[in-house]
Scaffold this active site. Structure first.
Site, PDB file in Angstrom:
ATOM      1  N   TRP A 159      37.649  29.287  51.484  1.00 11.29           N
ATOM      2  CA  TRP A 159      38.606  29.552  52.560  1.00 11.29           C
ATOM      3  C   TRP A 159      39.598  28.401  52.683  1.00 11.29           C
ATOM      4  CZ3 TRP A 159      33.314  30.282  52.933  1.00 11.29           C
ATOM      5  CH2 TRP A 159      32.900  31.622  53.023  1.00 11.29           C
ATOM      6  N   HIS A 180      38.168  33.546  58.937  1.00 13.26           N
ATOM      7  CA  HIS A 180      37.554  34.882  58.902  1.00 13.26           C
ATOM      8  C   HIS A 180      37.034  35.191  60.307  1.00 13.26           C
ATOM      9  CE1 HIS A 180      33.679  32.687  57.254  1.00 13.26           C
ATOM     10  NE2 HIS A 180      34.192  32.081  58.283  1.00 13.26           N
ATOM     11  N   ARG A 206      44.858  31.891  56.632  1.00 12.24           N
ATOM     12  CA  ARG A 206      44.492  31.048  55.494  1.00 12.24           C
ATOM     13  C   ARG A 206      45.739  30.435  54.878  1.00 12.24           C
ATOM     14  NH1 ARG A 206      39.776  34.591  52.441  1.00 12.24           N
ATOM     15  NH2 ARG A 206      38.667  35.046  54.387  1.00 12.24           N
ATOM     16  N   GLN A 220      40.937  41.011  60.011  1.00 13.96           N
ATOM     17  CA  GLN A 220      39.628  41.372  59.481  1.00 13.96           C
ATOM     18  C   GLN A 220      38.887  42.177  60.531  1.00 13.96           C
ATOM     19  OE1 GLN A 220      37.223  38.045  58.167  1.00 13.96           O
ATOM     20  NE2 GLN A 220      38.145  38.081  56.119  1.00 13.96           N
ATOM     21  N   VAL A 263      24.902  35.035  54.165  1.00 13.15           N
ATOM     22  CA  VAL A 263      24.042  36.200  53.935  1.00 13.15           C
ATOM     23  C   VAL A 263      23.164  35.975  52.708  1.00 13.15           C
ATOM     24  CG1 VAL A 263      25.404  38.004  55.067  1.00 13.15           C
ATOM     25  CG2 VAL A 263      25.992  37.297  52.733  1.00 13.15           C
ATOM     26  N   ALA A 317      25.346  42.032  57.975  1.00 10.77           N
ATOM     27  CA  ALA A 317      26.702  41.724  58.429  1.00 10.77           C
ATOM     28  C   ALA A 317      27.674  42.203  57.367  1.00 10.77           C
ATOM     29  CB  ALA A 317      26.865  40.229  58.660  1.00 10.77           C
TER      30      ALA A 317
HETATM   31  N1  DAH Z   1      33.827  36.411  55.993  1.00 15.34           N
HETATM   32  C1  DAH Z   1      33.947  36.855  54.639  1.00 15.34           C
HETATM   33  C2  DAH Z   1      35.335  36.495  54.129  1.00 15.34           C
HETATM   34  O1  DAH Z   1      36.220  36.342  54.904  1.00 15.34           O
HETATM   35  C3  DAH Z   1      33.716  38.321  54.516  1.00 15.34           C
HETATM   36  C4  DAH Z   1      32.302  38.654  54.748  1.00 15.34           C
HETATM   37  C5  DAH Z   1      31.437  38.742  53.685  1.00 15.34           C
HETATM   38  C6  DAH Z   1      31.811  38.839  56.024  1.00 15.34           C
HETATM   39  C7  DAH Z   1      30.086  39.044  53.871  1.00 15.34           C
HETATM   40  C8  DAH Z   1      30.476  39.143  56.237  1.00 15.34           C
HETATM   41  C9  DAH Z   1      29.615  39.256  55.142  1.00 15.34           C
HETATM   42  O2  DAH Z   1      29.971  39.350  57.461  1.00 15.34           O
HETATM   43  O3  DAH Z   1      28.324  39.545  55.350  1.00 15.34           O
HETATM   44  O4  DAH Z   1      35.517  36.383  52.955  1.00 15.34           O
END
Ligand code: DAH
Length: 350
Positions: A159, A180, A206, A220, A263, A317
């Site tokens: 990020w 995010h 970003r 998002q 995760v 998630a």
């Molecule tokens: N936050 C991640 C991103 O911005 C996307 C994401 C991936 C969110 C996996 C999640 C997850 O909750 O389980 O790239």
């Protein structure tokens, strides 16, 4: 004397009658000149005053003045009344054709991104998820630390971050623009006990080079479900249902391993390309599949951090980008159209 009085009274009545009939300032002026002007009848009468016997003069004089004032006042009143009535000329200019069709007020509509965000959230709401929002200016702690991304961990490079104060990146509680919506997972879990079922739409930022598929400000939608006995099957079932609701009831979904620090296991989900039905085309870059989101089972470290017992609770998630969803769904080729402020583009989304 009696004859003179009669004449004055008739004069007054005649004058006032004409005043009443005048329809504009010009007519009124004519009446004034003919009754009160230098060659007017009243003036002529007043000139006869010396021929009246001296003892009657004051009475006749007074009467003549009363008549004069009455006419003057009548003219003044009429002039004021006429002033508030628009002249024929003004009325002609101001004519409106009441038979013309009315002008339709132009109605605004929701931005395509707002529409798709609402549609996405709506699908999850039907499955029992709540909708929440959170801050766009965020602490490093929520954006990274609590999501199992320690300082100096290489995963931070995933990020590119806008720091609020570049110097603060070196302090213990740096502030940033969230990269995010995942930090809301932590904020929500800190404040509630399971079961948790929530989706979080919102803006993210970003430090990106802008191109056809990247903007430095974007949306998002985050999802989080935590409870006892939640398994990967729940993740698949929920997201599969979502994909079919948004992209058609025949959609196939594919889950592949992917890495996200918060995760374990982590996956990305693709749908079979609805354009070529999986045979390969320009939209799916000949792969037959379209990646639409990242997901996974909430990492035990993340659960433990907010005081959830990872031995008792599990959860899944996911995070997705509505712009990408809309681009795929409507065949939009450049993400910059969304904020291009071009009505030709926007009007295609009634
Ligand atoms: N936050 C991640 C991103 O911005 C996307 C994401 C991936 C969110 C996996 C999640 C997850 O909750 O389980 O790239």
């Amino acid at each position: 004397m009696e004859a003179l009085r009669k004449e004055l009274e008739t004069l007054q009545a005649e004058a006032l009658e004409l005043v009443k009939k005048s329809v504009d300032a010009a007519q009124l002026e004519k009446v004034r000149v003919s009754f009160l002007g230098r060659k007017a009848r009243l003036t002529a009468i007043l000139r006869q005053l010396p021929t009246v016997p001296p003892e009657e003069r004051p009475v006749v004089g007074q009467l003549a003045n009363t008549v004069k004032r009455a006419i003057e006042e009548g003219i003044e009143a009429r002039r004021a009344a006429l002033g508030s009535i628009p002249s024929d000329e003004i009325l002609r200019k101001d004519q409106i054709d009441v038979t013309l069709p009315g002008r339709r007020p132009s109605l605004g509509r929701l931005h395509p991104l707002t529409q798709i965000i609402r549609e996405i959230c709506g699908v999850f709401v039907e499955m029992g998820f709540a909708v929440m929002e959170g801050p766009e200016v965020e602490w490093d702690y929520y954006n990274f630390e609590a999501l199992n991304i320690p300082e100096d961990h290489p995963a931070r490079d995933m990020w590119d971050t806008f720091w609020i104060d570049p110097a603060s990146a070196r302090t213990s509680t740096p502030m940033l623009l969230r990269t995010h919506t995942s930090p809301m997972q932590i904020r929500i879990m800190e404040q509630t006990r399971p079961p948790v079922r929530v989706v979080v739409p919102g803006k993210c930022y970003r430090y990106e080079a802008v191109d056809a598929s990247h903007e430095s400000q974007f949306d998002q939608v985050e999802g989080l479900a935590v409870d006892e006995q939640i398994t990967f099957a729940d993740l698949k079932g929920t997201l599969h249902t979502f994909a079919r609701r948004l992209f058609g009831k025949d959609r196939k979904t594919r889950f592949r391993c992917d890495y996200f620090p918060f995760v374990e296991p982590g996956v990305d989900m693709s749908i079979d390309c609805f354009l070529c039905k999986g045979t390969g085309c320009r939209l799916c870059k000949d792969t037959g599949w379209l990646e639409i989101l990242g997901a996974g089972m909430v990492h035990p470290n993340v659960l433990a951090r907010v005081g959830y017992d990872p031995a008792r609770y599990t959860g899944f998630a996911f995070g997705l980008g509505p712009a990408r969803v809309a681009m795929l769904k409507y065949g939009i080729e450049d993400i910059r159209f969304f904020h291009g402020n071009d009505l030709r583009f926007l009007r295609q989304f009634p």
